[in-house]
Design a protein around this motif. Structure first.
Motif, short mmCIF file in Angstrom:
data_model
loop_
_atom_site.label_atom_id
_atom_site.label_comp_id
_atom_site.label_asym_id
_atom_site.label_seq_id
_atom_site.Cartn_x
_atom_site.Cartn_y
_atom_site.Cartn_z
N GLN A 22 0.73 -1.10 -0.02
CA GLN A 22 -0.03 0.02 -0.21
C GLN A 22 0.87 1.08 0.05
N GLU A 23 1.00 2.10 -1.01
CA GLU A 23 1.77 3.14 -1.24
C GLU A 23 0.86 4.42 -1.24
N PHE A 24 -0.48 4.26 -1.88
CA PHE A 24 -1.21 5.64 -1.61
C PHE A 24 -2.28 5.71 -0.42
N LYS A 25 -2.67 6.80 -0.03
CA LYS A 25 -3.69 6.69 1.05
C LYS A 25 -4.82 6.60 0.36
N ARG A 26 -5.87 5.47 1.05
CA ARG A 26 -7.21 5.37 0.64
C ARG A 26 -7.89 6.37 1.23
N ALA A 27 -8.13 7.46 0.24
CA ALA A 27 -9.01 8.68 0.49
C ALA A 27 -10.42 8.72 -0.37
N PHE A 28 -10.52 8.01 -1.23
CA PHE A 28 -11.62 7.86 -1.99
C PHE A 28 -12.83 7.04 -1.49
N THR A 29 -13.96 7.67 -1.11
CA THR A 29 -15.09 6.93 -0.71
C THR A 29 -15.72 6.43 -2.08
N PRO A 30 -16.66 5.43 -1.87
CA PRO A 30 -17.34 4.64 -2.91
C PRO A 30 -18.09 6.00 -3.90
N LEU A 31 -18.80 6.89 -3.16
CA LEU A 31 -19.46 7.97 -3.85
C LEU A 31 -18.36 8.70 -4.54
N GLU A 32 -17.00 8.94 -4.06
CA GLU A 32 -16.17 9.65 -4.84
C GLU A 32 -15.64 9.08 -6.00
N VAL A 33 -15.28 7.61 -5.79
CA VAL A 33 -14.98 6.83 -6.90
C VAL A 33 -15.90 6.82 -7.87
N PHE A 34 -17.51 6.86 -7.82
CA PHE A 34 -18.45 7.27 -8.82
C PHE A 34 -18.24 8.42 -9.39
N GLY A 35 -17.76 9.55 -8.62
CA GLY A 35 -17.60 10.81 -8.98
C GLY A 35 -16.65 10.95 -10.10
N ILE A 36 -15.53 10.20 -9.91
CA ILE A 36 -14.33 10.21 -10.96
C ILE A 36 -14.74 9.72 -12.12
N ALA A 37 -15.66 8.44 -12.10
CA ALA A 37 -16.07 7.67 -13.35
C ALA A 37 -16.93 8.63 -13.96
N PHE A 38 -17.81 9.28 -13.27
CA PHE A 38 -18.83 10.03 -13.98
C PHE A 38 -18.36 11.28 -14.47
N SER A 39 -17.46 11.94 -13.60
CA SER A 39 -16.81 13.13 -14.03
C SER A 39 -15.61 12.99 -15.41
N PHE A 244 -14.40 6.01 -18.42
CA PHE A 244 -14.89 5.89 -17.07
C PHE A 244 -14.37 4.71 -16.10
N ILE A 245 -13.64 3.74 -17.22
CA ILE A 245 -12.93 2.75 -16.71
C ILE A 245 -12.00 2.93 -16.04
N TRP A 263 -18.98 -1.09 -9.27
CA TRP A 263 -20.25 -0.23 -9.36
C TRP A 263 -20.16 1.11 -9.62
N ALA A 264 -18.82 1.73 -9.65
CA ALA A 264 -18.69 2.92 -10.22
C ALA A 264 -18.74 2.81 -11.97
N ILE A 265 -18.10 1.92 -12.22
CA ILE A 265 -17.85 1.55 -13.82
C ILE A 265 -19.45 1.38 -14.21
N VAL A 266 -20.08 0.41 -13.75
CA VAL A 266 -21.47 0.34 -14.30
C VAL A 266 -22.31 1.54 -13.97
N GLY A 267 -22.34 2.03 -12.76
CA GLY A 267 -23.26 3.24 -12.41
C GLY A 267 -23.03 4.10 -13.39
N ALA A 268 -21.97 4.61 -13.45
CA ALA A 268 -21.24 5.62 -14.48
C ALA A 268 -21.88 5.68 -15.79
N ALA A 269 -21.54 4.13 -16.45
CA ALA A 269 -22.05 3.82 -17.91
C ALA A 269 -23.42 3.96 -17.93
N GLY A 270 -24.19 3.38 -16.91
CA GLY A 270 -25.72 3.31 -17.06
C GLY A 270 -26.07 4.95 -17.15
N THR A 271 -25.89 5.36 -16.01
CA THR A 271 -26.38 6.86 -15.67
C THR A 271 -26.05 7.61 -16.91
#
Length: 511
Positions: A22-39, A244-245, A263-271
């Protein structure tokens, strides 16, 4: 121990089992992961950037029905990739999956090809998105001053400024970048509702179209037969609902990654598929019947808004469109830099020792951010070769990524391997969905390397095949180069955590 700490330990253990510390800080919540896919999709600003492809290759019919067809195929791609992301959530993503699922006889080469195709696809995604932002900024100036028409040099200057500013944003700490995603979600949804609800209300009657025109009119100005023109129009939804992937590449910065990523991948594509369809229906009803004037305008979407909202209203809305496109570009650069970092971690890129460095102050791979941005800037120089050449960057962003996506999906079913599904799994539908996804991607890659018109010349040729083919050929040369080539030393993903350490982490979590 809190649930958050349990999740963090489980994520760290899962990553260790894949061979990485583990080298990165795990700072992204599931909603924020969706946010980056959708953005990264950036639904409305992306639609604005590529609307001209639909308008010139089918008009309203392509906008509405082409979007439906493309969205269904894209959802198949999303589900296939989501299964892989759930099974092995690592920043290496595509090339890591390729290596783990392929035959030992060819896994190194296939992993190498997938990694380079993914790299150039992500860089082209950054370039095309920031070019779209530059064009939108120029269009915003034109809205406020109708005498201003940006030259190619001026647009390129704006483009370089946008790319440079994104370097600064993406060099910030992970926590700051994660919090920005919620703002991106809100802004993108608000813009979608402005078009779906506000545009029909504001549009004067003379620009309102009938249902027969919106759903049935066909406009073809490029000279190809209508059927093939309709296929070319799919570049608009394919480029829009693309990239988005790339949220896979922040797997090592996401909490509960095995669930959040798929779920971010599928949710962003479907939305995006559903909202994008409603946006295109609204545009088809509110853009008037003079398609030629829209195609010839500096920015077709801006012209539609100008006709409906007037100068002041359009300028206000357009500022938010530019902001959303800008945010989209920063998300893409963030994801692309993580993919390059992971590829360099395994020594596959030139200057890997320089690129695989974490900045001590920000805790982010600043070197890879600037590396990707520098290559994206060079790619933007294609704009000086002709008015149509910039189309190659948009097509390249789709074609290169489709080459990369197809390889691990195919490897999963073609070779004997020990694929262990993660929490996201579509069961018996996996194989038929994968067949549909890969067949569609292969077909579209072939289409996307064809010229936009049958009248070929140096100024309007499709440079996609030149850039994509050139990168892949050079990657082959680099792989098989005597003595120093990758064939002599590249072994795929290089674990930096031993199996004993992974087992020890597992025992610590269970105790």
């Amino acid at each position: 121990m809190t649930n958050k700490e349990d999740t963090a330990r489980a994520d760290e253990q899962r990553l260790a089992e894949l061979g990485y510390k583990q080298e990165f800080k795990r700072a992204f919540t599931p909603l924020e992961v969706f946010g980056i896919a959708f953005s990264i999709i950036g639904l409305f600003p992306s639609t604005a950037s590529v609307l001209v492809y639909s308008l010139s290759n089918g008009g309203p019919s392509a906008m509405i029905w082409g979007w439906v067809i493309a969205s269904l195929f894209i959802l198949c791609i999303a589900m296939s990739m989501a299964e892989l992301g759930s099974a092995a959530p690592t920043s290496g993503g595509i090339y890591f999956w390729t290596h783990s699922l392929s035959s030992p006889r060819c896994r190194n080469l296939l992993s190498w090809i997938a990694g380079y195709a993914n790299t150039i696809g992500n860089i082209a995604g950054v370039a095309s998105t920031d070019w779209g932002c530059a064009v939108q900024i120029a269009a915003g100036i034109h809205i406020s001053n109708r005498d201003f028409i940006a030259t190619q040099t001026q647009t390129f200057g704006i483009y370089v400024a946008v790319v440079f500013s994104h370097c600064i944003v993406c060099s910030l700490g992970t926590g700051i970048l994660a919090r920005l995603q919620k703002l991106y979600i809100i802004l993108n949804f608000c813009l979608c509702f402005v078009v779906v609800i506000g545009l029909p209300i504001a549009t004067p009657k003379e620009y309102m179209n009938s249902a027969s025109f919106a759903f049935g009119s066909f406009t073809n100005v490029n000279g190809w037969p209508n059927g093939y023109a309709f296929i070319l129009s799919l570049l608009a939804p394919l480029w829009t609902i693309n990239g988005f992937i790339s949220c896979v590449h922040i797997s090592e910065e996401a909490g509960n990654a095995a669930t959040a990523i798929p779920w971010a991948i599928v949710g962003a594509a479907g939305t995006a598929g559903l909202l994008g369809w409603t946006i295109n229906i609204s545009l088809a009803f509110c853009m008037g019947t003079d398609i030629a004037s829209l195609i010839n305008s500096p920015q077709p979407m801006a012209q539609i808004f100008l006709n409906s909202f007037g100068q002041t209203g359009t300028l206000v809305i357009w500022l938010f469109v530019i902001l959303a496109q800008y945010m989209m570009g920063s998300s893409l650069l963030l994801a692309a830099s993580r993919q390059v970092f992971a590829f360099a971690r395994d020594g596959a890129l030139p200057l890997s020792s320089v690129l695989y460095r974490m900045n001590r102050f920000t805790g982010t791979p600043v070197n890879t951010v600037w590396f990707v941005a520098a290559l994206a800037t060079l790619l933007g120089l294609l704009s000086f070769t002709g008015a149509q050449a910039i189309n190659a960057i948009f097509a390249l962003a789709v074609a290169a990524l489709y080459v990369a996506y197809s390889i691990p999906i195919t490897a999963r079913f073609l070779f004997k391997n020990e694929f262990n599904p993660g929490p996201f799994n579509i069961g018996i539908l996996s194989l038929p969905v994968a067949l549909i996804a890969v067949s569609f991607m292969v077909f579209m890659v072939v289409v996307l390397v064809f010229p936009t018109t049958p009248q070929m010349s140096t100024s309007n040729m499709n440079y996609t095949i030149v850039v994509l083919g050139g990168v892949l050929v050079l990657s082959f040369v680099w792989y098989y180069f005597p003595v120093y080539g990758g064939v002599h030393w590249f072994t795929g993903p290089v674990p930096n955590v031993s199996k004993e350490d992974a087992a020890e982490r597992g025992s610590e979590n269970s105790s």
